[in-house]
Design an enzyme around this catalytic site. Structure first.
Site, PDB file in Angstrom:
ATOM      1  N   ARG A 151      -5.996  11.025  -2.435  1.00  0.00           N
ATOM      2  CA  ARG A 151      -4.971  12.186  -2.174  1.00  0.00           C
ATOM      3  C   ARG A 151      -5.269  13.306  -2.811  1.00  0.00           C
ATOM      4  NH1 ARG A 151      -3.523   8.430   0.673  1.00  0.00           N
ATOM      5  NH2 ARG A 151      -1.478   8.084   1.436  1.00  0.00           N
ATOM      6  N   CYS A 166       5.334  10.321   2.148  1.00  0.00           N
ATOM      7  CA  CYS A 166       5.619   9.976   0.981  1.00  0.00           C
ATOM      8  C   CYS A 166       5.742  11.171  -0.138  1.00  0.00           C
ATOM      9  CB  CYS A 166       4.447   9.045   0.047  1.00  0.00           C
ATOM     10  SG  CYS A 166       4.834   7.290   0.958  1.00  0.00           S
ATOM     11  N   GLU A 219       3.213  14.158  -4.155  1.00  0.00           N
ATOM     12  CA  GLU A 219       2.039  13.979  -3.136  1.00  0.00           C
ATOM     13  C   GLU A 219       2.162  15.136  -2.448  1.00  0.00           C
ATOM     14  OE1 GLU A 219       0.007  12.350   0.321  1.00  0.00           O
ATOM     15  OE2 GLU A 219       2.113  12.825   0.252  1.00  0.00           O
TER      16      GLU A 219
HETATM   17  N1  EPU Z   1       8.357  -1.140  -1.184  1.00  0.00           N
HETATM   18  C1  EPU Z   1       9.630  -1.352  -1.724  1.00  0.00           C
HETATM   19  N2  EPU Z   1      10.586  -0.572  -0.946  1.00  0.00           N
HETATM   20  C2  EPU Z   1      10.388   0.419  -0.386  1.00  0.00           C
HETATM   21  C3  EPU Z   1       9.033   0.954  -0.022  1.00  0.00           C
HETATM   22  C4  EPU Z   1       8.096   0.113  -0.479  1.00  0.00           C
HETATM   23  O1  EPU Z   1       9.670  -2.411  -2.100  1.00  0.00           O
HETATM   24  O2  EPU Z   1      11.432   1.264  -0.283  1.00  0.00           O
HETATM   25  C5  EPU Z   1       7.277  -2.240  -1.497  1.00  0.00           C
HETATM   26  C6  EPU Z   1       6.621  -2.635  -0.176  1.00  0.00           C
HETATM   27  O3  EPU Z   1       7.272  -3.811  -0.008  1.00  0.00           O
HETATM   28  C7  EPU Z   1       5.006  -2.991  -0.726  1.00  0.00           C
HETATM   29  C8  EPU Z   1       4.871  -1.884  -1.557  1.00  0.00           C
HETATM   30  O4  EPU Z   1       6.059  -1.304  -1.920  1.00  0.00           O
HETATM   31  O5  EPU Z   1       5.228  -4.265  -1.439  1.00  0.00           O
HETATM   32  C9  EPU Z   1       4.237  -0.668  -1.157  1.00  0.00           C
HETATM   33  O6  EPU Z   1       4.823  -0.153   0.012  1.00  0.00           O
HETATM   34  P1  EPU Z   1       3.807   0.423   1.261  1.00  0.00           P
HETATM   35  O7  EPU Z   1       2.830  -0.717   1.790  1.00  0.00           O
HETATM   36  O8  EPU Z   1       4.893   1.109   2.152  1.00  0.00           O
HETATM   37  O9  EPU Z   1       3.075   1.443   0.872  1.00  0.00           O
HETATM   38  P2  EPU Z   1       3.251   2.768  -0.218  1.00  0.00           P
HETATM   39  O10 EPU Z   1       2.259   2.571  -1.412  1.00  0.00           O
HETATM   40  O11 EPU Z   1       4.558   3.042  -0.422  1.00  0.00           O
HETATM   41  C10 EPU Z   1       1.081   3.963   0.883  1.00  0.00           C
HETATM   42  C11 EPU Z   1       0.818   5.543   1.149  1.00  0.00           C
HETATM   43  C12 EPU Z   1       1.552   5.781   2.471  1.00  0.00           C
HETATM   44  C13 EPU Z   1       0.836   5.144   3.419  1.00  0.00           C
HETATM   45  C14 EPU Z   1       0.948   3.344   3.214  1.00  0.00           C
HETATM   46  C15 EPU Z   1       0.152   2.564   4.156  1.00  0.00           C
HETATM   47  C16 EPU Z   1       1.047   6.683  -0.917  1.00  0.00           C
HETATM   48  C17 EPU Z   1       1.885   7.634  -1.769  1.00  0.00           C
HETATM   49  N3  EPU Z   1       1.632   6.074   0.041  1.00  0.00           N
HETATM   50  O12 EPU Z   1       2.455   3.878   0.737  1.00  0.00           O
HETATM   51  O13 EPU Z   1       1.039   7.298   2.772  1.00  0.00           O
HETATM   52  O14 EPU Z   1       1.150   5.218   4.669  1.00  0.00           O
HETATM   53  O15 EPU Z   1       0.470   3.202   1.792  1.00  0.00           O
HETATM   54  O16 EPU Z   1      -1.106   2.631   3.773  1.00  0.00           O
HETATM   55  O17 EPU Z   1      -0.181   6.649  -1.297  1.00  0.00           O
HETATM   56  C18 EPU Z   1       1.902   9.254   2.616  1.00  0.00           C
HETATM   57  O18 EPU Z   1       0.752   9.779   1.899  1.00  0.00           O
HETATM   58  O19 EPU Z   1       2.731  10.473   2.847  1.00  0.00           O
HETATM   59  C19 EPU Z   1       2.152   8.012   2.989  1.00  0.00           C
HETATM   60  C20 EPU Z   1       3.379   7.698   3.554  1.00  0.00           C
END
Ligand code: EPU
Length: 302
Positions: A177, A226, A296
């Site tokens: 990012r 995010c 972010e």
């Molecule tokens: N999780 C929870 N509760 C929640 C959300 C997530 O327990 O409310 C847990 C999930 O179960 C999972 C872990 O946290 O085990 C990671 O969650 P997720 O797979 O949704 O990915 P993320 O790390 O929250 C990142 C990017 C997203 C992108 C997704 C998919 C960042 C800050 N976020 O989210 O990007 O879509 O991976 O690759 O890097 C964005 O940039 O705006 C964005 C949404």
């Protein structure tokens, strides 16, 4: 901010610039939050250096707007004008494995268009809203891929040099990012080199990513994706969720029930509401986990 200097206004058409008075940024951002200002729409890249010199010499501050999908804009009359590229037609031109894309192109449409022409690699970005220029500046990524991997060349307006330049992909660093572009550089166009893949195979990848996104993110609601970056080795969403903060709110600014790192505008949230909520969540995460969450989303609130 209003542009009221008649000399400046009369110079705009020759530079290929359209002036839209008093535009509401709440209508130009996916969060649906933001005050009003004059909007300058650029129809030809060549006019940009002269436009920005003109704004500077008249003491008119400006900000560059992409697709407005990763942005929190302040309330009320804004103290700067907004400059935005108009989308040309066509906005994507293919040449073998190269896709030449205007920065104003819609990211999702670009991915689909390339897919239909058997060019893949970008499946993970399919549900990400915004323009190609915005995705490039932030090095947008999802499901294990990031746009920077495919960048061969970038055409940009370099504010420091006050001219349009072309950079090769290996002159730019793409991190999580984050990119090495200066904050006031303006993305104009990009050449991507994409791997050949049959459309059917790409479509399968797209369907999988779409399904994952639909099941874990509040897609139908107003958000900027995010809010916080993931700290190294941790997930901001999971930490906020573990603190039981899903559904907590300040006015209409609310932590999504579906994904705790998405903060939604559930009605008529103001920037002030959203900033207060962000501050409260950051403080609770700091107190419980000792982690300082980094934004972010880009803030245009001062
Ligand atoms: N999780 C929870 N509760 C929640 C959300 C997530 O327990 O409310 C847990 C999930 O179960 C999972 C872990 O946290 O085990 C990671 O969650 P997720 O797979 O949704 O990915 P993320 O790390 O929250 C990142 C990017 C997203 C992108 C997704 C998919 C960042 C800050 N976020 O989210 O990007 O879509 O991976 O690759 O890097 C964005 O940039 O705006 C964005 C949404």
């Amino acid at each position: 901010m209003r542009i009221d200097n008649p000399k400046l206004i009369s110079a705009l058409p020759d530079l290929g610039i359209e002036l839209r008075n008093g535009s509401a940024l709440s209508e130009l951002t996916s969060l649906g939050i933001g005050g009003t200002t004059d909007l300058l729409r650029i129809k030809k890249h060549e006019g940009i250096p002269d436009l920005l010199n003109l704004l500077d010499s008249n003491g008119v501050p400006h900000r560059f707007l992409g697709g407005g999908s990763n942005l929190l804009v302040g309330d009320g009359e804004l103290p700067w004008v907004v400059v935005q590229l108009a989308r040309p037609e066509p906005d994507v031109v293919l040449e073998g494995n190269l896709a030449r894309v205007d920065a104003a192109a819609d990211l999702g449409r670009m991915v689909t268009y390339c897919a239909k022409n058997d060019l893949g690699g970008m499946e993970g970005l399919i549900g990400v809203p915004g323009t190609v220029g915005g995705a490039l500046r932030m090095n947008a990524g999802a499901y294990g891929m990031q746009i920077g991997t495919y960048v061969r060349e970038v055409k940009l307006y370099r504010a420091a040099a006050r001219k349009i330049e072309i950079l090769r992909g290996d002159q730019i660093s793409f991190e999580y990012r984050h990119t090495s572009f200066a904050p006031d550089d303006m993305m104009l166009a990009v050449t991507l080199e994409l791997p050949s893949k049959p459309f059917k195979e790409i479509l399968q990848g797209i369907r999988i990513c779409n399904e994952k996104r639909r099941s874990s993110q509040p897609l139908g609601q107003k958000s900027a994706g995010c809010i916080f970056k993931n700290p190294p080795g941790a997930s901001a969403g999971r930490m906020i969720d573990e603190l039981g903060l899903k559904g907590s709110n300040v006015g209409d600014a609310r932590v999504s029930d579906r994904h705790a790192n998405f903060f939604v505008n559930a009605g008529t949230a103001s920037a002030k509401d959203m900033l207060t909520l962000i501050g409260q969540v950051r403080e609770k995460v700091r107190a419980s986990f000792g982690v300082e969450l980094e934004n972010e989303v880009v803030f245009w609130t001062v």
